[in-house]
Design a protein around this motif. Structure first.
Motif, mmCIF file in Angstrom:
data_model
loop_
_atom_site.group_PDB
_atom_site.id
_atom_site.type_symbol
_atom_site.label_atom_id
_atom_site.label_comp_id
_atom_site.label_asym_id
_atom_site.label_seq_id
_atom_site.Cartn_x
_atom_site.Cartn_y
_atom_site.Cartn_z
ATOM 1 N N MET A 131 42.044 15.455 28.127
ATOM 2 C CA MET A 131 43.435 15.524 28.580
ATOM 3 C C MET A 131 43.568 15.545 30.086
ATOM 4 S SD MET A 131 45.614 15.166 26.264
ATOM 5 C CE MET A 131 47.098 15.746 27.063
ATOM 6 N N ASP A 132 42.529 15.159 30.800
ATOM 7 C CA ASP A 132 42.619 15.059 32.254
ATOM 8 C C ASP A 132 42.973 16.403 32.907
ATOM 9 O OD1 ASP A 132 44.442 13.182 34.756
ATOM 10 O OD2 ASP A 132 42.276 13.320 34.443
ATOM 11 N N HIS A 133 42.519 17.482 32.315
ATOM 12 C CA HIS A 133 42.799 18.808 32.866
ATOM 13 C C HIS A 133 41.965 19.076 34.116
ATOM 14 C CE1 HIS A 133 44.393 20.588 28.813
ATOM 15 N NE2 HIS A 133 45.234 19.754 29.391
ATOM 16 N N GLU A 134 42.621 19.726 35.085
ATOM 17 C CA GLU A 134 41.914 20.072 36.314
ATOM 18 C C GLU A 134 40.904 21.194 36.100
ATOM 19 O OE1 GLU A 134 44.113 17.290 38.438
ATOM 20 O OE2 GLU A 134 42.444 18.496 39.168
ATOM 21 N N ASN A 135 41.284 22.146 35.273
ATOM 22 C CA ASN A 135 40.540 23.405 35.181
ATOM 23 C C ASN A 135 39.736 23.511 33.892
ATOM 24 O OD1 ASN A 135 42.012 24.840 37.548
ATOM 25 N ND2 ASN A 135 43.639 24.034 36.239
ATOM 26 N N MET A 136 38.501 23.894 34.038
ATOM 27 C CA MET A 136 37.641 24.088 32.867
ATOM 28 C C MET A 136 36.885 25.396 33.010
ATOM 29 S SD MET A 136 36.290 20.222 32.057
ATOM 30 C CE MET A 136 35.785 20.638 30.371
ATOM 31 N N PHE A 137 36.535 25.976 31.864
ATOM 32 C CA PHE A 137 35.962 27.320 31.830
ATOM 33 C C PHE A 137 34.792 27.362 30.852
ATOM 34 C CE2 PHE A 137 39.831 29.227 33.634
ATOM 35 C CZ PHE A 137 40.799 28.303 33.264
ATOM 36 N N SER A 187 35.828 26.023 36.784
ATOM 37 C CA SER A 187 35.868 24.935 37.748
ATOM 38 C C SER A 187 37.293 24.434 37.853
ATOM 39 C CB SER A 187 34.947 23.799 37.296
ATOM 40 O OG SER A 187 35.167 22.642 38.076
ATOM 41 N N TYR A 188 37.790 24.308 39.069
ATOM 42 C CA TYR A 188 39.170 23.867 39.266
ATOM 43 C C TYR A 188 39.241 22.418 39.763
ATOM 44 C CZ TYR A 188 37.886 25.502 43.937
ATOM 45 O OH TYR A 188 37.240 25.733 45.127
ATOM 46 N N ASP A 189 38.097 21.795 39.901
ATOM 47 C CA ASP A 189 38.077 20.387 40.322
ATOM 48 C C ASP A 189 36.643 19.894 40.199
ATOM 49 O OD1 ASP A 189 39.693 18.691 43.158
ATOM 50 O OD2 ASP A 189 38.896 17.935 41.263
ATOM 51 N N VAL A 190 36.484 18.600 40.285
ATOM 52 C CA VAL A 190 35.139 18.023 40.244
ATOM 53 C C VAL A 190 34.289 18.622 41.368
ATOM 54 C CG1 VAL A 190 33.831 15.878 40.486
ATOM 55 C CG2 VAL A 190 35.983 15.894 39.221
ATOM 56 N N LYS A 191 33.103 19.001 41.020
ATOM 57 C CA LYS A 191 32.115 19.577 41.937
ATOM 58 C C LYS A 191 32.498 20.953 42.468
ATOM 59 C CE LYS A 191 30.191 15.146 43.497
ATOM 60 N NZ LYS A 191 29.017 15.183 42.622
ATOM 61 N N SER A 199 27.754 22.685 36.066
ATOM 62 C CA SER A 199 27.815 21.392 36.736
ATOM 63 C C SER A 199 29.079 20.688 36.311
ATOM 64 C CB SER A 199 26.591 20.549 36.359
ATOM 65 O OG SER A 199 26.726 19.234 36.845
ATOM 66 N N ARG A 200 29.805 20.137 37.296
ATOM 67 C CA ARG A 200 30.988 19.356 36.978
ATOM 68 C C ARG A 200 30.974 18.115 37.878
ATOM 69 N NH1 ARG A 200 37.215 21.016 36.566
ATOM 70 N NH2 ARG A 200 37.909 19.277 35.268
ATOM 71 N N GLU A 201 30.329 17.102 37.382
ATOM 72 C CA GLU A 201 30.214 15.836 38.124
ATOM 73 C C GLU A 201 31.373 14.896 37.834
ATOM 74 O OE1 GLU A 201 27.867 15.126 40.435
ATOM 75 O OE2 GLU A 201 27.255 17.211 40.197
ATOM 76 N N LYS A 202 31.975 15.036 36.663
ATOM 77 C CA LYS A 202 33.137 14.239 36.292
ATOM 78 C C LYS A 202 34.231 15.181 35.805
ATOM 79 C CE LYS A 202 30.681 10.033 34.994
ATOM 80 N NZ LYS A 202 30.465 9.010 33.943
ATOM 81 N N LYS A 203 35.460 14.754 35.960
ATOM 82 C CA LYS A 203 36.592 15.625 35.657
ATOM 83 C C LYS A 203 36.585 16.087 34.207
ATOM 84 C CE LYS A 203 41.554 15.881 36.537
ATOM 85 N NZ LYS A 203 42.742 15.103 36.962
ATOM 86 N N GLU A 204 36.175 15.225 33.308
ATOM 87 C CA GLU A 204 36.288 15.540 31.897
ATOM 88 C C GLU A 204 35.112 16.354 31.355
ATOM 89 O OE1 GLU A 204 35.919 12.558 33.198
ATOM 90 O OE2 GLU A 204 34.397 11.373 32.096
ATOM 91 N N CYS A 229 33.851 26.765 25.553
ATOM 92 C CA CYS A 229 34.357 25.982 26.665
ATOM 93 C C CYS A 229 35.871 25.897 26.517
ATOM 94 C CB CYS A 229 33.731 24.591 26.641
ATOM 95 S SG CYS A 229 34.346 23.471 27.904
ATOM 96 N N ALA A 230 36.577 25.816 27.628
ATOM 97 C CA ALA A 230 38.032 25.725 27.567
ATOM 98 C C ALA A 230 38.544 24.917 28.747
ATOM 99 C CB ALA A 230 38.655 27.128 27.573
ATOM 100 N N SER A 231 39.772 24.433 28.607
ATOM 101 C CA SER A 231 40.396 23.725 29.726
ATOM 102 C C SER A 231 41.889 24.013 29.729
ATOM 103 C CB SER A 231 40.141 22.216 29.634
ATOM 104 O OG SER A 231 40.916 21.620 28.609
ATOM 105 N N THR A 232 42.495 23.831 30.907
ATOM 106 C CA THR A 232 43.929 24.002 31.052
ATOM 107 C C THR A 232 44.407 23.111 32.182
ATOM 108 O OG1 THR A 232 45.688 25.667 31.307
ATOM 109 C CG2 THR A 232 43.740 25.971 32.654
ATOM 110 N N PRO A 233 45.631 22.593 32.071
ATOM 111 C CA PRO A 233 46.104 21.690 33.121
ATOM 112 C C PRO A 233 46.333 22.369 34.461
ATOM 113 C CG PRO A 233 47.828 22.127 31.508
ATOM 114 C CD PRO A 233 46.585 22.720 30.962
#
Lengths: 111, 114
Positions: B27-33, B49-53, B67-72, B91-95
């Motif tokens: 879902m193209d979310h910025e934030n992942m946990f 992570s709130y953005d790539v890298k 590691s967050r090399e790609k947004k998804e 794992c979780a994500s939120t916009p």
């Protein structure tokens, strides 16, 4: 003292009963109060949330917040076996960015 | 529907092994946990992570990296697995971060370290 406390249960009720799930918290800055439901072997999913004090109703579910006593409740009317799950309360503070989860209460609704 | 997919549901690893847990959201979310969930302790945040890298430590980052090399995609790495890392990992994500933004969880990865 944990920031968010829930009785782990299990809470076992017969089908059709009214269920009360409760949560206490210590941080008076919490403003949003979420309830997540987690079925066995699944991830949690948002059930409902309230903002500040008061009640919010959604179908058979009612969330209630009493900020003066730092007490959160989730009521389930006419409980169903499909309501059997673990319920996690998760208050939130806008000053921070992260939810704080309680340990969850396991509910079992028997047919 | 938002989908957060954890590729490994059940893993058994030996003490000292390097373990990778992978998570993908669609879902193209910025934030992942990454959280771990243990009986009586609830969900505890390991990293987010709130953005790539970009990454921030959560409450229990010791023994983990991410590691967050790609947004998804957001990966959790156990550099040298230990038995006290036996747990369920979510794992979780939120916009967006904020009180009313739903956090979407994956189905969990059960890791046993022997």
């Amino acid at each position: 003292q944990k920031e968010v406390e829930q009785d782990p249960g299990p809470l076992s009720v017969p089908e059709g009963a009214i269920v009360s799930l409760n949560c206490t918290y210590s941080n008076s800055a919490f403003q949003y109060f979420m309830w997540y439901r987690q079925y066995s072997r699944k991830g949690p999913e948002l059930l409902m949330y309230t903002y500040s004090s008061g009640n919010k109703e959604d179908g058979r579910f009612t969330a209630q917040v009493d900020k003066s006593s730092k007490y959160i409740s989730l009521f389930i009317r006419d409980s169903q076996p499909s309501d059997s799950a673990t319920y996690l309360c998760a208050p939130y503070n806008n000053a921070g960015n992260m939810l704080t989860f309680g340990g969850g209460t396991r509910l079992m609704v028997k047919p | 529907d938002v989908k957060v997919t954890q590729s490994s549901r059940y893993l058994v690893k030996r003490t000292g092994e390097k373990v990778f847990l992978e998570c993908v959201q669609d879902m193209d979310h910025e934030n992942m946990f990454w959280y771990r969930q243990d009986p009586g302790l609830g969900l505890r945040l390991i990293y987010f992570s709130y953005d790539v890298k970009m990454k921030e430590k959560g409450d229990i980052p010791e023994g983990y990296s991410v590691s967050r090399e790609k947004k998804e995609r957001f990966s959790l790495i156990l550099e040298s697995a230990s038995t006290n890392q036996t747990s369920m990992y979510l794992c979780a994500s939120t916009p967006a971060l904020g009180g009313r933004n739903t956090i979407y969880f994956g189905e969990g990865s059960w890791l046993t370290v022997v």
